[in-house]
Design an enzyme around this catalytic site. Sequence first.
Site, PDB file in Angstrom:
ATOM      1  N   HIS A   7       0.848  -1.206   0.000  1.00  0.00           N
ATOM      2  CA  HIS A   7       0.000   0.000   0.000  1.00  0.00           C
ATOM      3  C   HIS A   7       0.881   1.253   0.000  1.00  0.00           C
ATOM      4  O   HIS A   7       1.313   1.747   1.048  1.00  0.00           O
ATOM      5  CB  HIS A   7      -0.898  -0.032   1.249  1.00  0.00           C
ATOM      6  N   HIS A  38      -9.702   1.417  -0.081  1.00  0.00           N
ATOM      7  CA  HIS A  38      -9.575   2.073   1.222  1.00  0.00           C
ATOM      8  C   HIS A  38     -10.927   2.013   1.934  1.00  0.00           C
ATOM      9  O   HIS A  38     -11.964   2.291   1.323  1.00  0.00           O
ATOM     10  CB  HIS A  38      -9.209   3.549   1.053  1.00  0.00           C
ATOM     11  N   ASP A  55       1.834   3.973   3.058  1.00  0.00           N
ATOM     12  CA  ASP A  55       0.798   4.860   2.513  1.00  0.00           C
ATOM     13  C   ASP A  55       1.399   6.026   1.720  1.00  0.00           C
ATOM     14  O   ASP A  55       1.487   5.961   0.493  1.00  0.00           O
ATOM     15  CB  ASP A  55      -0.091   5.368   3.653  1.00  0.00           C
ATOM     16  N   ASP A  56       1.784   7.092   2.391  1.00  0.00           N
ATOM     17  CA  ASP A  56       2.332   8.307   1.752  1.00  0.00           C
ATOM     18  C   ASP A  56       3.507   8.785   2.612  1.00  0.00           C
ATOM     19  O   ASP A  56       3.373   9.768   3.362  1.00  0.00           O
ATOM     20  CB  ASP A  56       1.254   9.398   1.694  1.00  0.00           C
ATOM     21  N   HIS A  93       1.087   4.955  -2.306  1.00  0.00           N
ATOM     22  CA  HIS A  93       0.598   5.820  -3.388  1.00  0.00           C
ATOM     23  C   HIS A  93       1.792   6.475  -4.063  1.00  0.00           C
ATOM     24  O   HIS A  93       2.578   7.156  -3.393  1.00  0.00           O
ATOM     25  CB  HIS A  93      -0.323   6.899  -2.830  1.00  0.00           C
ATOM     26  N   GLU A 140     -10.616   3.741   7.564  1.00  0.00           N
ATOM     27  CA  GLU A 140      -9.472   4.591   7.920  1.00  0.00           C
ATOM     28  C   GLU A 140     -10.016   5.837   8.616  1.00  0.00           C
ATOM     29  O   GLU A 140      -9.760   6.080   9.782  1.00  0.00           O
ATOM     30  CB  GLU A 140      -8.691   4.983   6.648  1.00  0.00           C
TER      31      GLU A 140
HETATM   32  N1  ADE Z   1      -4.791   8.856  -1.105  1.00  0.00           N
HETATM   33  C1  ADE Z   1      -3.518   8.929  -0.718  1.00  0.00           C
HETATM   34  N2  ADE Z   1      -3.391   8.604   0.567  1.00  0.00           N
HETATM   35  C2  ADE Z   1      -4.632   8.290   1.018  1.00  0.00           C
HETATM   36  C3  ADE Z   1      -5.152   7.874   2.256  1.00  0.00           C
HETATM   37  N3  ADE Z   1      -4.383   7.696   3.337  1.00  0.00           N
HETATM   38  N4  ADE Z   1      -6.480   7.670   2.347  1.00  0.00           N
HETATM   39  C4  ADE Z   1      -7.264   7.842   1.275  1.00  0.00           C
HETATM   40  N5  ADE Z   1      -6.817   8.233   0.088  1.00  0.00           N
HETATM   41  C5  ADE Z   1      -5.506   8.452  -0.043  1.00  0.00           C
HETATM   42 ZN    ZN Z   2      -3.701   4.881   1.096  1.00  0.00          ZN
END
Ligand code: ADE
Ligand code: ZN
Length: 327
Positions: free
Chosen positions: A13, A193, A274-275, A15, A196
Amino acid sequence: MINWAAVPKTELHLHIEGAAPPDFIRMLAAEKNVDLSKIFNDDGSYVWKDFAEFLQTYEAACSVLQTPDDFRRLTEAVLDVSAAHGVIYTEMFLSPDFCGGGDLEAWKDYLAAMTVGAENGKAKHGIETRFISTCIRHFGPEKAVQTAKITALTAGGLLTGYGMGGEERHLHAADFSKSFEIAAEAGLGLTSHAGEICGAESVRETLDSLNVTRIGHGVRAIEDADLIARLVEEQIVLEVCPGSNIALNVYPTWGDHPIEKLRKAGVPVTVSTDDPPYFYTDMTREYRKLHETFGWGLADFQAINRTAMKAAFCDDKTRQRLMAKFE
Ligand code: ADE
Ligand code: ZN
């Protein structure tokens, strides 16, 4: 002392745009004469204070990713970082909306460029990559259907999955059923997703209407015992991103994070970032924090990585080859 960076890892996971190092986005902004100063703090990190603002900054940063070659360079920059943290298999979320605005011919060029980036990353670091094309929930169901159509037409090669990210509070999972049906017909692995920002009901709706085998995050399933039982029964794999959840204040501290309770209940959990630059994290830090907080050792991480490889959207030959690294 364990050298956590050197421990082999899988990541399901990540992005691609969210993994863009701030320096990389600043470099592109300078090359294209775009003023993006408002999305950076004085220390160079990305500006955001809550989930909605995170999505806004994210989309502003994407505005300088304008050509297929920008995405090739981004793919290589992201894989350099992943490999430095011991990742040997990664699945990256790509967004056709940011790669040609949903136009099939443009998307083909972007996908080809990112495939070159992934091949270069493999030649340089040995890292294996697969792509998950992702619709963006707050862009709405019509765009999602278009995303699914162009994904289905380009499925194969490294493009093996379809998913959904974006604002979880927008509409209901069932509104996106059509797009997931199109992707399923093309033989793509499915993930979305859920759980969350929203609670257990969002995970349940996603399971009921999108036919996914994996859930991005899903951690708020912890709020509902019946749902936990269902995840165990159906062996739905959670792509858990603990550092992301803590940065976004879904949980106040690492000790409050439910990953250990979910794992103990028998839910298949995996670990991702994630990011990473948005959430001040990387795979080495995730492993180190899980070790410090819950006492996870090398055998626990081997098991987590076997769970990930079992759920990976890749061919069986690749799965067997990489699974062997975690036995
Ligand atoms: N797009 C990028 N990161 C995300 C996240 N944590 N939740 C939903 N969409 C996303
Ligand atoms: Zn994500």
